[in-house]
Design an enzyme around this catalytic site. Sequence first.
Site, PDB file in Angstrom:
ATOM      1  N   THR A 125       8.493  -7.594 -13.122  1.00 25.55           N
ATOM      2  CA  THR A 125       7.973  -8.962 -13.111  1.00 25.55           C
ATOM      3  C   THR A 125       7.043  -9.167 -11.923  1.00 25.55           C
ATOM      4  OG1 THR A 125       9.967  -9.750 -14.188  1.00 25.55           O
ATOM      5  CG2 THR A 125       8.662 -11.398 -13.002  1.00 25.55           C
TER       6      THR A 125
ATOM      7  N   ALA B 146       0.806  -1.223   0.000  1.00 21.04           N
ATOM      8  CA  ALA B 146       0.000   0.000   0.000  1.00 21.04           C
ATOM      9  C   ALA B 146       0.838   1.273   0.000  1.00 21.04           C
ATOM     10  CB  ALA B 146      -0.956   0.003   1.177  1.00 21.04           C
TER      11      ALA B 146
ATOM     12  N   ASN C  96      -5.795   3.513  10.726  1.00 18.03           N
ATOM     13  CA  ASN C  96      -5.019   2.403  11.266  1.00 18.03           C
ATOM     14  C   ASN C  96      -4.783   2.499  12.772  1.00 18.03           C
ATOM     15  OD1 ASN C  96      -3.556   4.518   9.676  1.00 18.03           O
ATOM     16  ND2 ASN C  96      -1.846   3.805  10.931  1.00 18.03           N
TER      17      ASN C  96
ATOM     18  N   ALA D  18      -1.844  -6.816   1.104  1.00 16.77           N
ATOM     19  CA  ALA D  18      -2.215  -8.184   1.489  1.00 16.77           C
ATOM     20  C   ALA D  18      -1.969  -8.461   2.971  1.00 16.77           C
ATOM     21  CB  ALA D  18      -1.445  -9.201   0.645  1.00 16.77           C
ATOM     22  N   HIS D  19      -0.909  -7.837   3.544  1.00 17.21           N
ATOM     23  CA  HIS D  19      -0.487  -8.291   4.883  1.00 17.21           C
ATOM     24  C   HIS D  19      -1.340  -7.769   6.031  1.00 17.21           C
ATOM     25  CE1 HIS D  19       1.853  -4.812   6.667  1.00 17.21           C
ATOM     26  NE2 HIS D  19       1.791  -4.408   5.417  1.00 17.21           N
TER      27      HIS D  19
ATOM     28  N   GLN E 259      -7.103  -0.686   5.737  1.00 17.11           N
ATOM     29  CA  GLN E 259      -7.684  -1.239   6.975  1.00 17.11           C
ATOM     30  C   GLN E 259      -9.137  -1.661   6.791  1.00 17.11           C
ATOM     31  OE1 GLN E 259      -6.005  -1.891   9.728  1.00 17.11           O
ATOM     32  NE2 GLN E 259      -4.094  -0.818   9.261  1.00 17.11           N
TER      33      GLN E 259
ATOM     34  N   CYS F 249       8.020   6.202  18.012  1.00 16.46           N
ATOM     35  CA  CYS F 249       9.430   6.416  18.280  1.00 16.46           C
ATOM     36  C   CYS F 249      10.077   7.066  17.066  1.00 16.46           C
ATOM     37  CB  CYS F 249      10.109   5.090  18.575  1.00 16.46           C
ATOM     38  SG  CYS F 249      11.624   5.285  19.488  1.00 16.46           S
TER      39      CYS F 249
HETATM   40  C1  PLP Z   1      -0.082  -0.503   6.752  1.00 17.36           C
HETATM   41  C2  PLP Z   1      -0.706   0.662   6.080  1.00 17.36           C
HETATM   42  C3  PLP Z   1      -0.159   1.201   4.909  1.00 17.36           C
HETATM   43  C4  PLP Z   1       1.151   0.706   4.320  1.00 17.36           C
HETATM   44  O1  PLP Z   1       0.984  -0.529   3.718  1.00 17.36           O
HETATM   45  P1  PLP Z   1       2.276  -1.408   3.301  1.00 17.36           P
HETATM   46  O2  PLP Z   1       1.707  -2.475   2.456  1.00 17.36           O
HETATM   47  O3  PLP Z   1       2.826  -1.910   4.590  1.00 17.36           O
HETATM   48  O4  PLP Z   1       3.209  -0.525   2.577  1.00 17.36           O
HETATM   49  C5  PLP Z   1      -0.823   2.245   4.311  1.00 17.36           C
HETATM   50  N1  PLP Z   1      -1.969   2.733   4.814  1.00 17.36           N
HETATM   51  C6  PLP Z   1      -2.525   2.244   5.936  1.00 17.36           C
HETATM   52  C7  PLP Z   1      -3.800   2.829   6.441  1.00 17.36           C
HETATM   53  C8  PLP Z   1      -1.908   1.195   6.609  1.00 17.36           C
HETATM   54  O5  PLP Z   1      -2.451   0.743   7.732  1.00 17.36           O
END
Ligand code: PLP
Length: 417
Positions: free
Chosen positions: A255, A86, A166, A215-216, A194, A341
Amino acid sequence: MSTVEITQNLPLGVTLPIYMDNHATSPMDPRVLEAMLPYFTTKFGNAASRNHSFGWDAEQAVETAREQIASLIGATPKEIIFTSGATESNNLAIKGIAEMYRERGNHIITQVTEHKAVLDTCKRLEKYGYRVTYLPVKADGLIDIEDLKRAIDDKTILVSIMAANNEIGVIQPIAEIGKLCHEKGVIFHTDGVQAVGKIPIDVQAMNIDVMSITAHKLYGPKGVGALYVRRRNPRVQIAAQIDGGGHERGMRSGTLNVPGIVGLGQACAIAQAEMPAEAARLQSMRDSLRAKLEAALDYVEVNGSWEHRLPGNLNMSFVYVEGESLLMGINDVAVSSGSACTSATLEPSYVLKALGLGDDVAHSSIRFGLGRFNTQAECDYVADKIIGIVKHLRELSPLYEMVKEGIDLSKIEWAAH
Ligand SMILES: *Cc1c(COP(=O)(O)O)cnc(C)c1O
């Protein structure tokens, strides 16, 4: 022997450490991993190879994933562009639109509680002559739609407002924002990280033009994401930010990460099938966590709107307790504090500050991010643990003692040294 003793003291269904930080990242669903595995081994082809079955198999898997993602958000498969996550999707959306529509205007509207991947991208564009309006949020974390209306002018090309935050889990009025943007002829991008897979998101019904996904945060793998880009009513164009082989219809060369993309697709399919039941379960656990904490502790506050909130989010301040000490007291529970931090100093969260919280209250805040693999037994354990530590820390807190004695802290003149 000692480990046996420790586990015996834990309630049934609880093993330590407990992960309750699902807004930062989520564990992979084993079903996602299973779908991905063949694409690391026997089906390792390059999805751009057109001359043999290795390439065709990989391409087929990528197209299936495109359909799964599109289906979850009400898009068509051709509207899905794969990225590395993202952060890249937000950069591609905002910079790509800014570049493509430069002739039309140079004004972008966003809001102060966005993720850094949006805020810092906007800041960079300001250096290149773009004008950016950062809308404030109300005490509940929501933007005022009237503020947005007033901010749009004849040079506005893009509005970027996240679907769900988030830190505080607050859900913005996305459908209203989308409707307004379409009436005004302004492109609407939303950081959907989110929200997608957690609450219903439909790009048609909500008039979303461009949306970032990763995805994560959705029980898929790290390092893969997508950008939804509307193809009709209106057709949105995006200037590529990475040049090369012309993959992803020229919008994002490189790729394709086939196993990752398969994982993202599978994660979306599972989310779509299980969302109603999962949301209800998370909300019930989350509500019980809040209720337990509020029943046992005074001077606790929920941060952000309770009504417009992700089912798995609870963000609470435990006033007169320092968040970092609280986290150290519960080191077998993974949650986040309201401090960030930055260069060795603890800064209060800019999201909490935007709601009007003082530094001390922000520092006393904890984000609980419940997810698919949390249980009610874990929530009960975490609640008891927090209650114990907060009570203990407050016993040591002179401020808390003074408040209990009826002293108004705001009227005290502290000696400055
Ligand atoms: C985690 C997060 C991102 C960043 O996503 P990544 O795939 O870790 O780069 C962007 N926006 C929000 C709201 C997020 O919680």
